[in-house]
Scaffold this active site. Sequence first.
Site, PDB file in Angstrom:
ATOM      1  CG  ASP A 104      -3.117  -0.526  -0.247  1.00 29.78           C
ATOM      2  OD1 ASP A 104      -1.921  -0.793  -0.442  1.00 29.78           O
ATOM      3  OD2 ASP A 104      -3.620   0.577  -0.501  1.00 29.78           O
ATOM      4  CG  ASP A 205       2.114   1.441   0.171  1.00 26.71           C
ATOM      5  OD1 ASP A 205       1.443   2.327  -0.362  1.00 26.71           O
ATOM      6  OD2 ASP A 205       2.947   1.661   1.078  1.00 26.71           O
ATOM      7  CG  HIS A 321      -4.786   6.904  -0.877  1.00 24.56           C
ATOM      8  ND1 HIS A 321      -4.433   6.080  -1.931  1.00 24.56           N
ATOM      9  CD2 HIS A 321      -3.796   6.772   0.043  1.00 24.56           C
ATOM     10  CE1 HIS A 321      -3.283   5.487  -1.646  1.00 24.56           C
ATOM     11  NE2 HIS A 321      -2.883   5.885  -0.455  1.00 24.56           N
ATOM     12  CG  ASP A 322      -1.006   8.798  -1.587  1.00 25.28           C
ATOM     13  OD1 ASP A 322      -1.464   8.826  -0.429  1.00 25.28           O
ATOM     14  OD2 ASP A 322      -0.331   7.834  -2.033  1.00 25.28           O
TER      15      ASP A 322
HETATM   16  O1  TEU Z   1       2.557   6.255  -1.185  1.00 26.44           O
HETATM   17  C1  TEU Z   1       3.876   6.312  -1.645  1.00 26.44           C
HETATM   18  C2  TEU Z   1       4.504   7.595  -1.605  1.00 26.44           C
HETATM   19  O2  TEU Z   1       5.657   7.712  -1.954  1.00 26.44           O
HETATM   20  C3  TEU Z   1       3.692   8.746  -1.099  1.00 26.44           C
HETATM   21  O3  TEU Z   1       4.052   8.996   0.204  1.00 26.44           O
HETATM   22  C4  TEU Z   1       3.867   9.915  -1.936  1.00 26.44           C
HETATM   23  O4  TEU Z   1       5.204  10.316  -1.993  1.00 26.44           O
HETATM   24  C5  TEU Z   1       3.072  11.025  -1.410  1.00 26.44           C
HETATM   25  O5  TEU Z   1       1.806  10.572  -1.051  1.00 26.44           O
HETATM   26  C6  TEU Z   1       2.908  12.075  -2.436  1.00 26.44           C
HETATM   27  O6  TEU Z   1       2.171  13.061  -1.855  1.00 26.44           O
HETATM   28  C7  TEU Z   1       2.121   5.106  -0.560  1.00 26.44           C
HETATM   29  C8  TEU Z   1       0.682   5.280  -0.124  1.00 26.44           C
HETATM   30  O7  TEU Z   1      -0.127   5.466  -1.248  1.00 26.44           O
HETATM   31  C9  TEU Z   1       0.618   6.434   0.848  1.00 26.44           C
HETATM   32  O8  TEU Z   1      -0.695   6.724   1.231  1.00 26.44           O
HETATM   33  C10 TEU Z   1       1.452   6.058   2.042  1.00 26.44           C
HETATM   34  O9  TEU Z   1       1.512   7.151   2.921  1.00 26.44           O
HETATM   35  C11 TEU Z   1       2.866   5.657   1.645  1.00 26.44           C
HETATM   36  O10 TEU Z   1       2.904   4.754   0.551  1.00 26.44           O
HETATM   37  C12 TEU Z   1       3.551   4.948   2.791  1.00 26.44           C
HETATM   38  O11 TEU Z   1       2.991   3.681   2.980  1.00 26.44           O
END
Ligand code: TEU
Length: 544
Positions: A104, A205, A321-322
Amino acid sequence: MDKRSTNNEKWWKRAVIYQIYPRSFADSNGDGIGDLQGIISKLDYLEELGIDAVWLSPVCKSPQDDNGYDISDYQDIDPMFGSLADMEQLIQEAKKHHIRIILDLVLNHSSDEHFWFQEAKKDRDNPYHDYYVWRDGKEGELPNGMRAVFGGAAWEWVPEVQQYYFHQFSVKQPDLNWENPKLRREIYDMINWWVGKGVGGFRLDVIDQIAKEPDRQITNNGPRLHEYLRELSRETFQKADLVTVGEAWGATTELAKLYSNPDNSELSMVFQFEHICLDQIAGKEKWDLAPLPFLKLKEVFARWQTQLCGKGWNSLFWNNHDLPRIVSRWGNDKEYRAESAKMLAILLHGLQGTPYIYQGEELGMTNVQYEMEDYKDIETLNLYRERVEKGYEKSDIMRSIHAKSRDNARTPMQWNDSKNAGFSDGEPWLKVNPNYMEINAANQTADADSVFHCYKKLIQLRKEYAVFTDGVFELLLAEDENLFAYTRTNASQQLLVVCNFYGKTVPCGLKQADASMRLLISNYKDADQMMNLRPYEARMYIKE
Ligand code: TEU
Ligand code: CA
């Protein structure tokens, strides 16, 4: 003459990618946090499932303000996860299991504890100052009103330089300045160093946010974005047979064709979220819950399938994971948990693109409903604080958090019914979902009828029949309020997928399903006739 290969016959078009969130996957040393040796110990499991590559969420050195998405050294492993030697071992061991490791890359921002930022904030003449995005101003007078994704202003004052730096995410994630060619060069050198270590590819990312222009309040899809991506690709990925996937919340099908142009000029594929953002009130935040508009979901999938066919390449996913667990979100995690988890799998894996399985999805793992003190995610904690301050009812806030918190995806992997689900001998960093006695990998690998075996079969089918890769998509029954049905057709094969997306029995009414079609997979034992579809029933047929 241009000898670069194009993307038409690439391995990753037939591949299935498994995402590991390392801190929640397997803990080898009892400190409650998953690690690289833990992953190595589970390679047999992954090989049995049949996946081709593993995307690892970040394991580089990080103060863990955002669980590793805040990197302080791109060329070292955080001691919490192990060492560089462990990573080299993982890459080699995975290879023996026919699995490639995808890292990543967090290139939009670094940690504020990165050496570059430590230098950059010393004074305006420091050689690293321009690695970040700075604006003049007076303390207390922000350059503009832009907000950070995790709440609060997107600007932070640094007295030493009498300037604000820009951060789209947390205050500990200062944005990198891609306008600076020196910064870009450092990034390419770092990537090539990882390529030299034998990684199979990269997930990028929030790559659509690197070309920000804060003066014009532009965050994603900035004017120079695709120029940067072409340079990045030329200087790094194109030299090796890698898979690259760009996370792009703001992608449209037109932009996706640029990202994933078959001429290989940018990335292999795009990871876009249009389908996954449908169950929220339009124009508001993901926490503002709305029922899933099912006809719209079909329209969105059909549009991406049709418009990218032959012109680009998409990722297929329900989870990462989000995101909350799909079986709790759009399936039924109670009486039809296994049926609905399999239905969602069959629906997705019949489509064109590269499927992603997020750890535990192959077991039908579910959301959790914790008390506030058990949540750990920075986004969830900030949201709670912000909405309490704004006067929202606590019960409303908790309803949103139970439905959408990123920690739903981050509870420890459920390996077996022993203490802590077999994830760790110590106290897990995030509480284990209490349903691990029933839902776990040991149960399901032993049960041929499990969600696990449904995923395993789907992965095998994708390798066996070319139509999964090249078949042209056609949506059927577009107006049906319950059924999601489609065909995929190439010169010699036709796939038919029919799914009942809801919990009541409905008539099928499809003329396409005749005796010449052979059932490939389904989620009910006696699925032999095309009469009614039972709750969450899914069937996939083939005609050759
Ligand atoms: O996620 C991108 C992002 O925009 C997220 O923050 C999203 O808006 C949110 O998770 C929705 O709930 C990426 C990664 O996948 C995330 O884990 C990181 O926190 C983020 O970038 C910052 O690097
Ligand atoms: Ca550990």
